[in-house]
Motif scaffolding. Structure first.
Motif, PDB file in Angstrom:
ATOM      1  N   MET A  26     -20.809  25.550  37.143  1.00 38.18           N
ATOM      2  CA  MET A  26     -22.056  25.654  36.171  1.00 38.18           C
ATOM      3  C   MET A  26     -22.991  24.612  36.447  1.00 38.18           C
ATOM      4  O   MET A  26     -22.641  23.461  37.189  1.00 38.18           O
ATOM      5  CB  MET A  26     -21.618  25.610  34.675  1.00 38.18           C
ATOM      6  CG  MET A  26     -20.457  26.608  34.473  1.00 38.18           C
ATOM      7  SD  MET A  26     -19.891  26.172  32.795  1.00 38.18           S
ATOM      8  CE  MET A  26     -18.962  27.430  32.271  1.00 38.18           C
ATOM      9  N   TYR A  52     -27.292  29.619  36.227  1.00 36.83           N
ATOM     10  CA  TYR A  52     -25.893  30.393  36.616  1.00 36.83           C
ATOM     11  C   TYR A  52     -26.576  31.210  37.919  1.00 36.83           C
ATOM     12  O   TYR A  52     -27.727  31.518  37.592  1.00 36.83           O
ATOM     13  CB  TYR A  52     -25.151  30.927  35.916  1.00 36.83           C
ATOM     14  CG  TYR A  52     -24.918  30.650  34.514  1.00 36.83           C
ATOM     15  CD1 TYR A  52     -23.697  29.681  34.602  1.00 36.83           C
ATOM     16  CD2 TYR A  52     -25.686  30.376  33.557  1.00 36.83           C
ATOM     17  CE1 TYR A  52     -23.508  29.116  33.249  1.00 36.83           C
ATOM     18  CE2 TYR A  52     -25.378  29.610  32.266  1.00 36.83           C
ATOM     19  CZ  TYR A  52     -24.175  29.242  32.060  1.00 36.83           C
ATOM     20  OH  TYR A  52     -23.915  28.606  30.975  1.00 36.83           O
ATOM     21  N   ARG A  55     -25.235  36.842  35.675  1.00 38.15           N
ATOM     22  CA  ARG A  55     -24.561  37.027  34.389  1.00 38.15           C
ATOM     23  C   ARG A  55     -22.938  37.017  34.723  1.00 38.15           C
ATOM     24  O   ARG A  55     -22.337  36.435  33.970  1.00 38.15           O
ATOM     25  CB  ARG A  55     -25.223  38.028  33.627  1.00 38.15           C
ATOM     26  CG  ARG A  55     -24.566  38.310  32.100  1.00 38.15           C
ATOM     27  CD  ARG A  55     -24.526  37.337  31.509  1.00 38.15           C
ATOM     28  NE  ARG A  55     -23.646  37.284  30.015  1.00 38.15           N
ATOM     29  CZ  ARG A  55     -24.134  37.893  28.959  1.00 38.15           C
ATOM     30  NH1 ARG A  55     -25.605  38.519  29.008  1.00 38.15           N
ATOM     31  NH2 ARG A  55     -23.521  38.013  28.086  1.00 38.15           N
ATOM     32  N   THR A  57     -21.442  35.929  37.152  1.00 34.93           N
ATOM     33  CA  THR A  57     -20.892  34.589  37.568  1.00 34.93           C
ATOM     34  C   THR A  57     -20.622  33.784  36.334  1.00 34.93           C
ATOM     35  O   THR A  57     -19.528  32.961  36.150  1.00 34.93           O
ATOM     36  CB  THR A  57     -21.558  34.027  38.722  1.00 34.93           C
ATOM     37  OG1 THR A  57     -21.817  34.954  39.555  1.00 34.93           O
ATOM     38  CG2 THR A  57     -21.262  32.550  39.171  1.00 34.93           C
ATOM     39  N   ARG A  58     -21.802  33.809  35.476  1.00 28.47           N
ATOM     40  CA  ARG A  58     -21.494  32.774  34.366  1.00 28.47           C
ATOM     41  C   ARG A  58     -20.491  33.282  33.528  1.00 28.47           C
ATOM     42  O   ARG A  58     -19.635  32.244  33.001  1.00 28.47           O
ATOM     43  CB  ARG A  58     -23.020  33.187  33.454  1.00 28.47           C
ATOM     44  CG  ARG A  58     -22.925  32.629  32.217  1.00 28.47           C
ATOM     45  CD  ARG A  58     -22.619  33.461  30.939  1.00 28.47           C
ATOM     46  NE  ARG A  58     -22.425  32.426  29.864  1.00 28.47           N
ATOM     47  CZ  ARG A  58     -21.889  32.922  28.721  1.00 28.47           C
ATOM     48  NH1 ARG A  58     -21.056  33.850  28.811  1.00 28.47           N
ATOM     49  NH2 ARG A  58     -21.987  32.236  27.494  1.00 28.47           N
ATOM     50  N   ASP A  59     -20.260  34.366  33.139  1.00 30.74           N
ATOM     51  CA  ASP A  59     -19.303  35.073  32.256  1.00 30.74           C
ATOM     52  C   ASP A  59     -17.808  34.556  32.940  1.00 30.74           C
ATOM     53  O   ASP A  59     -16.885  33.895  32.274  1.00 30.74           O
ATOM     54  CB  ASP A  59     -18.977  36.466  32.010  1.00 30.74           C
ATOM     55  CG  ASP A  59     -20.240  36.838  31.249  1.00 30.74           C
ATOM     56  OD1 ASP A  59     -21.020  36.234  30.873  1.00 30.74           O
ATOM     57  OD2 ASP A  59     -20.453  38.267  31.226  1.00 30.74           O
ATOM     58  N   GLN A  61     -17.389  31.999  34.940  1.00 32.84           N
ATOM     59  CA  GLN A  61     -17.189  30.512  34.967  1.00 32.84           C
ATOM     60  C   GLN A  61     -16.834  29.876  33.469  1.00 32.84           C
ATOM     61  O   GLN A  61     -16.108  29.274  33.248  1.00 32.84           O
ATOM     62  CB  GLN A  61     -18.490  29.927  35.452  1.00 32.84           C
ATOM     63  CG  GLN A  61     -18.776  29.894  36.812  1.00 32.84           C
ATOM     64  CD  GLN A  61     -20.203  29.848  37.226  1.00 32.84           C
ATOM     65  OE1 GLN A  61     -21.076  29.650  36.471  1.00 32.84           O
ATOM     66  NE2 GLN A  61     -20.209  29.100  38.541  1.00 32.84           N
ATOM     67  N   TRP A  62     -17.338  30.689  32.532  1.00 35.59           N
ATOM     68  CA  TRP A  62     -16.939  30.275  31.104  1.00 35.59           C
ATOM     69  C   TRP A  62     -15.470  30.607  30.825  1.00 35.59           C
ATOM     70  O   TRP A  62     -15.042  29.877  29.925  1.00 35.59           O
ATOM     71  CB  TRP A  62     -18.001  31.023  30.080  1.00 35.59           C
ATOM     72  CG  TRP A  62     -19.190  30.152  29.850  1.00 35.59           C
ATOM     73  CD1 TRP A  62     -20.487  30.330  30.383  1.00 35.59           C
ATOM     74  CD2 TRP A  62     -19.315  29.149  28.920  1.00 35.59           C
ATOM     75  NE1 TRP A  62     -21.241  29.275  30.029  1.00 35.59           N
ATOM     76  CE2 TRP A  62     -20.714  28.329  29.190  1.00 35.59           C
ATOM     77  CE3 TRP A  62     -18.563  28.447  28.031  1.00 35.59           C
ATOM     78  CZ2 TRP A  62     -21.136  27.480  28.217  1.00 35.59           C
ATOM     79  CZ3 TRP A  62     -18.855  27.276  27.363  1.00 35.59           C
ATOM     80  CH2 TRP A  62     -20.187  26.749  27.548  1.00 35.59           C
ATOM     81  N   PHE A  92     -29.755  34.623  26.561  1.00 41.24           N
ATOM     82  CA  PHE A  92     -29.759  34.622  28.203  1.00 41.24           C
ATOM     83  C   PHE A  92     -30.975  35.219  28.575  1.00 41.24           C
ATOM     84  O   PHE A  92     -31.611  35.992  28.041  1.00 41.24           O
ATOM     85  CB  PHE A  92     -28.769  35.887  28.422  1.00 41.24           C
ATOM     86  CG  PHE A  92     -27.441  35.420  27.946  1.00 41.24           C
ATOM     87  CD1 PHE A  92     -26.737  34.675  28.712  1.00 41.24           C
ATOM     88  CD2 PHE A  92     -26.887  35.792  26.840  1.00 41.24           C
ATOM     89  CE1 PHE A  92     -25.315  33.988  28.251  1.00 41.24           C
ATOM     90  CE2 PHE A  92     -25.472  35.569  26.562  1.00 41.24           C
ATOM     91  CZ  PHE A  92     -24.839  34.777  27.212  1.00 41.24           C
TER      92      PHE A  92
END
Length: 223
Positions: A26, A52, A55, A57-59, A61-62, A92
């Motif tokens: 991140m 990020y 989206r 990739t963001r999800d 990573q979280w 977002f």
């Protein structure tokens, strides 16, 4: 932050969370505390900006972050005397086509930032973006105002329908106030504003503009 827990929340970000974010790919960009205006109630928010690739990739990573054993231990240790937060909200956003490329270099002296959210009347959102793209950013620059980022909300967030969001920077609160006074009185801006609203007001009224003035935290990458 929960009542009385802002210092502990800051410490958790400063000492642990930011490094763990980076471990999982991140990009921490900026962390802010709202500036409380005289006579206004306390504002216990910590407002921060992350970057990020997309989206999905963001999800992912979280999920990895939340399952990291080190984070689980940090979280548990920090919550022994009660939760550090009373509410968490996510928004977002994706950069508008006319947004400046993000300059992640900090100023020599920490600046004041302003997060502004505009709500357009139905059918007027593209008129608002056109006004910023064709006129407003240039007039802001004329008056010494730094445009940092301009966003459109991503899909699936009905609470953000008809909204645009942007981030500005100034040398100080005093400079911010002087710049906005000069901008509002600028004859070119007055003509642009009038011409853009010949077929009706672009923004809802009241409540069409929500402004939060902020100072970067000591651990914010962007200052």
């Amino acid at each position: 932050a929960a009542e009385g827990k802002m210092a502990a929340l800051d410490a958790r970000f400063r000492d642990h969370t930011i490094d763990l974010f980076k471990r999982h790919g991140m990009t921490p960009i900026a962390f802010f505390h709202p500036i409380v205006q005289p006579g206004s109630p306390a504002d216990n928010r910590l407002i921060y900006l992350m970057g990020y690739k997309d989206r999905a990739t963001r999800d992912a990573q979280w999920v990895a972050f939340a399952n990291d054993p080190e984070w689980k231990q940090v979280y548990a240790d920090s919550q022994k005397d009660g939760s550090l937060t009373s509410k968490i909200e996510n928004v977002f956003l994706t950069a508008a086509d006319y947004s400046p490329r993000l300059n992640r270099n900090s100023a020599i002296n920490a600046r004041v930032f302003e997060l502004r959210t505009y709500t357009a009347n139905d059918g007027k959102l593209e008129d608002l973006h056109s006004r910023f793209r064709d006129h407003t950013l240039r007039i802001f620059a004329k008056h010494g105002m730094t445009s940092v980022l301009y966003w459109r909300p991503t899909g699936g967030q009905p609470q953000l329908d008809n909204k645009m969001v942007y981030l500005m920077a100034y040398p100080s609160v005093e400079a911010r106030n002087a710049s906005w006074t000069a901008f509002s009185a600028d004859p070119e801006w007055k003509k642009v504003a009038a011409d853009s609203q010949k077929n009706g007001p672009i923004l809802i009224s009241p409540g069409g503009v929500v402004s939060v003035q902020m100072r970067p935290t000591d651990y914010s990458p962007l200052k």
